[in-house]
Design an enzyme around this catalytic site. Structure first.
Site, PDB file in Angstrom:
ATOM      1  N   HIS A  21      -3.026  -0.613   0.995  1.00 30.20           N
ATOM      2  CA  HIS A  21      -2.015   0.157   1.723  1.00 30.20           C
ATOM      3  C   HIS A  21      -2.607   1.415   2.369  1.00 30.20           C
ATOM      4  CE1 HIS A  21       0.839  -2.192  -0.610  1.00 30.20           C
ATOM      5  NE2 HIS A  21       1.847  -1.630   0.031  1.00 30.20           N
ATOM      6  N   GLU A  49       4.988   2.295   1.913  1.00 28.26           N
ATOM      7  CA  GLU A  49       5.866   1.172   2.232  1.00 28.26           C
ATOM      8  C   GLU A  49       7.250   1.641   2.670  1.00 28.26           C
ATOM      9  OE1 GLU A  49       5.983  -2.554  -0.384  1.00 28.26           O
ATOM     10  OE2 GLU A  49       4.044  -2.217   0.536  1.00 28.26           O
ATOM     11  N   CYS A  84      -6.209  -7.609  -1.933  1.00 34.24           N
ATOM     12  CA  CYS A  84      -5.499  -6.701  -2.834  1.00 34.24           C
ATOM     13  C   CYS A  84      -6.500  -6.265  -3.897  1.00 34.24           C
ATOM     14  CB  CYS A  84      -4.333  -7.450  -3.482  1.00 34.24           C
ATOM     15  SG  CYS A  84      -3.480  -6.554  -4.773  1.00 34.24           S
ATOM     16  N   ASP A 119      -1.900 -10.878  -0.777  1.00 25.20           N
ATOM     17  CA  ASP A 119      -1.754  -9.542  -1.362  1.00 25.20           C
ATOM     18  C   ASP A 119      -0.460  -9.535  -2.171  1.00 25.20           C
ATOM     19  OD1 ASP A 119      -2.114  -6.664  -1.703  1.00 25.20           O
ATOM     20  OD2 ASP A 119      -0.541  -6.391  -0.218  1.00 25.20           O
ATOM     21  N   SER A 120      -0.267  -8.485  -2.947  1.00 24.94           N
ATOM     22  CA  SER A 120       0.989  -8.335  -3.683  1.00 24.94           C
ATOM     23  C   SER A 120       2.168  -8.189  -2.725  1.00 24.94           C
ATOM     24  CB  SER A 120       0.916  -7.097  -4.567  1.00 24.94           C
ATOM     25  OG  SER A 120       0.685  -5.961  -3.758  1.00 24.94           O
ATOM     26  N   CYS A 169      -7.024   0.575  -2.287  1.00 24.12           N
ATOM     27  CA  CYS A 169      -5.718  -0.093  -2.239  1.00 24.12           C
ATOM     28  C   CYS A 169      -5.497  -0.418  -0.771  1.00 24.12           C
ATOM     29  CB  CYS A 169      -4.631   0.842  -2.769  1.00 24.12           C
ATOM     30  SG  CYS A 169      -2.963   0.173  -2.513  1.00 24.12           S
TER      31      CYS A 169
HETATM   32  N1  DGL Z   1      -2.080  -3.600  -2.095  1.00 26.20           N
HETATM   33  C1  DGL Z   1      -2.299  -3.458  -3.513  1.00 26.20           C
HETATM   34  C2  DGL Z   1      -3.791  -3.143  -3.785  1.00 26.20           C
HETATM   35  O1  DGL Z   1      -4.633  -3.207  -2.899  1.00 26.20           O
HETATM   36  C3  DGL Z   1      -1.454  -2.398  -4.158  1.00 26.20           C
HETATM   37  C4  DGL Z   1       0.022  -2.497  -4.107  1.00 26.20           C
HETATM   38  C5  DGL Z   1       0.679  -2.941  -5.400  1.00 26.20           C
HETATM   39  O2  DGL Z   1       0.717  -2.195  -6.381  1.00 26.20           O
HETATM   40  O3  DGL Z   1       1.164  -4.072  -5.413  1.00 26.20           O
HETATM   41  O4  DGL Z   1      -4.140  -2.842  -4.899  1.00 26.20           O
END
Ligand code: DGL
Length: 268
Positions: free
Chosen positions: A189, A155, A74, A11-12, A187
Site C-alpha cells: 500500500h 485505503e 503482499c 494480495d490481501s 507493504c
Molecule cells: N498489502 C499488504 C502487504 O503488503 C498489507 C495489507 C494488509 O494488512 O492486508 O503487507
C-alpha cells in the site's frame, strides 16, 4: 509452456495493484490476472496459519486460470506463505515473493548500512527482513517498525492531508528509525504515501519503492525462463473475494486507471 499465458498476482486486497501497475509499465505485453482477497483483508493482523490457508486457495485459483507464474504482491503473505506455496506448486510454475528481490537489490547496491523497515504487524513480527539481510550481509543494521494504521488509512483515501501527515510523522519519529540511511516500504500500500515519507526525511533517507524493484526482477526472471511475451497483451482480469463500490473506486488510486473488478468467492 507458452509465453502468452498470464501472470497471476495476488494480495490481501487492492494494495498489490501498486505492484501490478509497476509491472504493466515495464512489461506491457504481459497479461495480468489479479486476485485481491478483500474478504479477508487486512492480512496484517491475521495469524500465519490463516494467511497460509488463504494464500493456498488463491494459488489454486490462479493455477486453474493457467498462469505461467505467480507473484505474491503482499509482504505479509510473502513473509508467511511463500514456502508453503513453493512446496505446493513444486515444478508446475514458478512463484515469486516481494521480499527477496528487495533484499538482493539492497545488498548488491552496497550503499545502505542502516536500513529501516516499515510494514504490517504480521510482517514485522515475522522479522523476515532482518533475518534475510543478516544471512546476506551480517554487517547491515536493520531496524523494523510495525505501522498498522497506514494501510487502512491509505485505503480510506487519507493521504496527502493533515491527518496522514500526523500519522506518518508520529510513526517515523520512532527512536527505532533514528539515523537510518534507507527505508523499505514493506507493504504494497505504501507507494501511495512515498512523497509524504520523502518529505518527512527531506531527501536525507533513501526511500525504497519495492514495487519497481519487484517489477524489474520479474522481467529478468521471465527473460531467464524464456517466458517473456512478445505479442500484445490480452485484457487484464481483476478478481476480488468481496466486492464493494468503495474498493472499485480505490482501484484507480492504486493501479493508475479505472479497472473492472469481478466478484469471485473461492472459499466454498
Ligand atoms: N498489502 C499488504 C502487504 O503488503 C498489507 C495489507 C494488509 O494488512 O492486508 O503487507
Amino acid at each position: 509452456m507458452s509465453s502468452a499465458l498470464p501472470i497471476g498476482i495476488f494480495d490481501s486486497g487492492i494494495g498489490g495493484l501498486t505492484v501490478a501497475n509497476a509491472i504493466r509499465k515495464i512489461l506491457p505485453n504481459e497479461q495480468i490476472i489479479y486476485f485481491g482477497d478483500t474478504a479477508h483483508m487486512p492480512y496484517g493482523d491475521k495469524s500465519p496459519e490463516a494467511i497460509k490457508f488463504y494464500s493456498l486457495k488463491i494459488a489454486k485459483f490462479l493455477l486453474d486460470k493457467n498462469c505461467k507464474l505467480i507473484l505474491i504482491a503482499c509482504n505479509t503473505a510473502s513473509a508467511h506463505a511463500y514456502h508453503e506455496l513453493l512446496h505446493f506448486l513444486g515444478d508446475r510454475i514458478p512463484i515469486l515473493n516481494v521480499i527477496d528481490p528487495v533484499v538482493d537489490f539492497m545488498v548488491q547496491s552496497g550503499t545502505h548500512k542502516k536500513i529501516g523497515v516499515i510494514g504490517t504487524k504480521s510482517t514485522i513480527r515475522s522479522d523476515i527482513y532482518a533475518k534475510k539481510f543478516k544471512e546476506a550481509d551480517p554487517s547491515l543494521d536493520v531496524s523494523s517498525l510495525a505501522t498498522p494504521l497506514l494501510a487502512p488509512m491509505i485505503e480510506e483515501g487519507f493521504f496527502n492531508n493533515n491527518i496522514s501527515k500526523t500519522v506518518i510523522n508520529s510513526y517515523l519519529s520512532s527512536p527505532k528509525l533514528k539515523k537510518i540511511d534507507s527505508l523499505i516500504l514493506a507493504c504494497t500500500h505504501y507507494p501511495l504515501i512515498k512523497p509524504e515519507i520523502s518529505a518527512y526525511y527531506n531527501g536525507k533517507v533513501d526511500i525504497i519503492n519495492t514495487a519497481e524493484i519487484v517489477a524489474d526482477h520479474l522481467k529478468e526472471r521471465l527473460k531467464g525462463l524464456k517466458l517473456l511475451n512478445e505479442e500484445p497483451a490480452k485484457r487484464h482480469q481483476f478478481f476480488v473475494s468481496d466486492y464493494t463500490p468503495s474498493f472499485a473506486k480505490s482501484t484507480r488510486l492504486f493501479f493508475g486507471e479505472k479497472i473492472h473488478l469481478s466478484y469471485k468467492p473461492i472459499w466454498d
